[in-house]
Design an enzyme around this catalytic site. Structure first.
Site, PDB file in Angstrom:
ATOM      1  N   CYS A 164       0.819  -1.222   0.000  1.00 33.89           N
ATOM      2  CA  CYS A 164       0.000   0.000   0.000  1.00 33.89           C
ATOM      3  C   CYS A 164       0.848   1.266   0.000  1.00 33.89           C
ATOM      4  CB  CYS A 164      -0.844   0.092   1.268  1.00 33.89           C
ATOM      5  SG  CYS A 164      -1.832  -1.332   1.569  1.00 33.89           S
TER       6      CYS A 164
ATOM      7  N   GLU B 173      -2.562   3.653  -5.663  1.00 35.85           N
ATOM      8  CA  GLU B 173      -2.238   3.669  -4.236  1.00 35.85           C
ATOM      9  C   GLU B 173      -1.602   2.340  -3.824  1.00 35.85           C
ATOM     10  OE1 GLU B 173      -5.462   4.922  -1.664  1.00 35.85           O
ATOM     11  OE2 GLU B 173      -5.998   6.552  -2.996  1.00 35.85           O
TER      12      GLU B 173
HETATM   13  P1  XMP Z   1      -0.250  -7.214   3.818  1.00 38.41           P
HETATM   14  O1  XMP Z   1       0.488  -6.262   4.712  1.00 38.41           O
HETATM   15  O2  XMP Z   1      -0.623  -8.471   4.517  1.00 38.41           O
HETATM   16  O3  XMP Z   1      -1.608  -6.452   3.472  1.00 38.41           O
HETATM   17  O4  XMP Z   1       0.437  -7.433   2.530  1.00 38.41           O
HETATM   18  C1  XMP Z   1      -2.597  -7.010   2.649  1.00 38.41           C
HETATM   19  C2  XMP Z   1      -3.705  -5.985   2.451  1.00 38.41           C
HETATM   20  O5  XMP Z   1      -3.214  -4.809   1.799  1.00 38.41           O
HETATM   21  C3  XMP Z   1      -4.326  -4.132   1.200  1.00 38.41           C
HETATM   22  N1  XMP Z   1      -3.962  -3.759  -0.169  1.00 38.41           N
HETATM   23  C4  XMP Z   1      -3.772  -2.490  -0.593  1.00 38.41           C
HETATM   24  N2  XMP Z   1      -3.882  -1.321   0.058  1.00 38.41           N
HETATM   25  N3  XMP Z   1      -3.231  -0.185  -1.908  1.00 38.41           N
HETATM   26  C5  XMP Z   1      -3.635  -0.156  -0.615  1.00 38.41           C
HETATM   27  O6  XMP Z   1      -3.748   0.935  -0.031  1.00 38.41           O
HETATM   28  C6  XMP Z   1      -3.103  -1.338  -2.627  1.00 38.41           C
HETATM   29  O7  XMP Z   1      -2.729  -1.335  -3.799  1.00 38.41           O
HETATM   30  C7  XMP Z   1      -3.392  -2.549  -1.930  1.00 38.41           C
HETATM   31  N4  XMP Z   1      -3.395  -3.847  -2.307  1.00 38.41           N
HETATM   32  C8  XMP Z   1      -3.734  -4.558  -1.210  1.00 38.41           C
HETATM   33  C9  XMP Z   1      -5.494  -5.087   1.200  1.00 38.41           C
HETATM   34  O8  XMP Z   1      -6.386  -4.674   2.198  1.00 38.41           O
HETATM   35  C10 XMP Z   1      -4.821  -6.415   1.532  1.00 38.41           C
HETATM   36  O9  XMP Z   1      -5.693  -7.348   2.116  1.00 38.41           O
END
Ligand code: XMP
Length: 500
Positions: A317, A436
């Site tokens: 993120c 994002e």
């Molecule tokens: P971890 O830290 O376990 O988090 O890799 C997984 C979660 O990250 C979120 N996610 C995103 N959030 N931009 C964001 O702001 C993104 O491109 C993105 N892709 C994933 C999502 O909630 C996931 O479960």
């Protein structure tokens, strides 16, 4: 007197996982054994898991292979929505693969008629990877069974199924709805691996296989529905084809739908939930993401069955960098739990977990389950190809080829581009889409299964250190008196604890 949660709310302001340690307590368990320690938890109002792990709905994390392992190990996988708008079939297929993995009774086994050409039957077996076809007539009355073995060394361009099947009189058949134990007894006594079930008029009721019985026994913690099939979730958006997509996923027996958008506390979400609940009043629904008590109440009032908590903590993120909005994840979890109320709508702690110990923190501070993305990245079950990259060894002046896989945020330019199916020359415009998320390469590694098992072992060790007998008990002890457990860390204590 201040409740445990008021104390927590004060302590966690501006804090996240690495800001705390937990003070060890007198241990009351003999063995840190996941088979003996109860780790069960609420995933949503109607779904309970025996293990609190959920794999993230990201297109570089969860498709059928990941979802199968997660469910077999007692957690749950959520198939991502990284498919192009209107392209619903590929996501449905992923759900079907999980749902067909194991059963108690296969209610809709692949079937052919006695008149089907052998070539067509062989093609169906290959396409569906089915070792056995049930043979039925036009009234769905059982006529026989056709297995891969019946087709070995046979010219498949000639003849029909009738010429090779084992016909009904030669079959061992179960009559009526048998229990699994009764079916097993028959199969052992009669030495068969497949037992078709028929009703009084000879119509096919289903098929029981030895492999399914084995799996039910061998995987005692697996997350299954009432028919013994593995459970699986699937994500949809909040606009566009989302209701049509949901309808197809529900038809494929998906267990839970996740409406996942970056900012779940929004008009867009209100409209989506309204439309969804009108069309599917009884389907288990998770929505997110939010990071505030108001956000949780907003979703809970609209009838969701669980809520994803986390704005910007995730490994892929960049929301916080690009917008300066978000709430540190432990603070978010505590505030969201306060918003939901103790025992209120279940919360999924989503994102930011980089080490096993942080899982316990997420579960104590407010989460009922945790959603993991980057922790599973690079494992065999993640989608995507392995790419060999040259890496220079620091001490020796030479490079070696190392296998990598891609992990990318669902809001990264690359993921958005794949969903939109745009041409390269439009990339310039994409750069201005306000992505994002990022894309990174992570080392490719083996199966996710031992990783899940290692995490569960560590969770059991945490429960032992915490002086409890189960996850639920530790949660209760912690929330009754957080000060007994919490050690807020100085900068040097953080280095001593978490820098290695
Ligand atoms: P971890 O830290 O376990 O988090 O890799 C997984 C979660 O990250 C979120 N996610 C995103 N959030 N931009 C964001 O702001 C993104 O491109 C993105 N892709 C994933 C999502 O909630 C996931 O479960």
């Amino acid at each position: 007197m201040a409740s445990g949660f008021d104390v927590l709310a004060d302590l966690v302001r501006g804090a996240t996982f690495d800001d705390f340690l937990l003070r060890p307590q007198f241990s009351v368990i003999e063995r840190r054994d996941p088979a003996a320690i109860d780790l069960s938890c609420r995933f949503s109002t109607h779904i309970t898991l025996k293990r609190p792990l959920v794999s993230a709905n990201m297109d570089t994390v969860t498709r059928a292979p990941m979802a199968i392992v997660q469910a077999e190990e007692g957690g749950l996988g959520i198939i991502d929505r990284g498919f192009r708008s209107g392209d619903i079939e590929p996501q449905v297929r992923e759900v079907q693969k999980v749902k067909r993995m194991q059963h108690i009774i296969i209610r809709d086994p692949y079937a052919v008629t006695p008149e089907t050409p052998l070539s067509a039957a062989a093609a169906l077996m290959k396409q569906r990877r089915a070792g056995t076809l049930v043979v039925v007539d036009a009234q769905r009355r059982l006529q026989g069974l056709l297995t891969e073995r019946d087709l070995r060394f046979v010219d498949r361009t000639q003849g029909t199924v009738a010429s090779r099947m084992t016909p009904l009189p030669a079959l061992v058949v179960g009559h009526g709805e048998l229990t699994l134990a009764a079916a097993e007894t028959i199969m052992v006594e009669r030495k068969v691996k497949k037992l078709p079930l028929v009703g009084g008029d000879g119509t096919l009721l289903g098929l029981i296989t030895a492999r399914d019985i084995d799996r039910q026994v061998r995987l005692p913690f697996a997350t299954r529905d009432d028919h013994g099939r593995l459970r699986v979730g699937a994500a949809i958006g909040a606009t566009g084809d989302y209701l049509e997509r949901a309808a197809e996923l529900v038809k494929a027996h998906v267990d839970v739908i996740v409406i996942d958008i970056a900012h779940g506390h929004s008009t867009v979400m209100a409209r989506a939930l309204d439309g969804f609940r009108k069309a599917f009043p009884a389907v288990e629904l998770v929505a997110g993401n939010v990071a505030t008590a108001d956000g949780v109440r907003f979703l809970a009032e609209r009838g969701v069955n669980a809520i994803k908590v986390g704005i910007g903590p995730g490994g892929g993120c960049t929301t916080r960098l690009t917008t300066s909005f978000g709430v540190p994840q432990l603070q978010a979890l505590v505030e969201c739990r306060q918003g939901a109320g103790e025992g209120g709508v279940p919360l999924i702690a989503d994102g930011g977990i980089k080490r096993h110990g942080a899982i316990l923190e997420a579960l104590l501070f407010g989460g009922d389950t945790v959603m993991l993305g980057s922790m599973f990245a690079g494992t065999e079950e993640t989608p995507g190809d392995v790419v060999q990259k040259s890496v220079v060894l620091p001490d020796q002046q030479r490079s070696v080829k190392v296998p990598f896989k891609v992990l990318r945020g669902m809001a990264s330019i690359q993921a958005i581009r794949d969903r939109l199916d745009v041409e390269d020359d439009e990339v310039v415009d994409l750069e201005a889409l306000g992505a994002e998320g990022t894309e990174v390469s992570v080392p490719a590694r083996g199966s996710v299964r031992p990783l899940v098992q290692d995490i569960l072992k560590h969770l059991c060790s945490s429960i032992s250190y915490g002086g409890a007998r189960s996850l639920d008990e530790l949660r209760q002890l912690f929330r009754a008196d957080p000060a007994r457990y919490l050690v807020k860390l100085s900068a040097s204590a953080k280095r001593e604890s978490y820098e290695r």
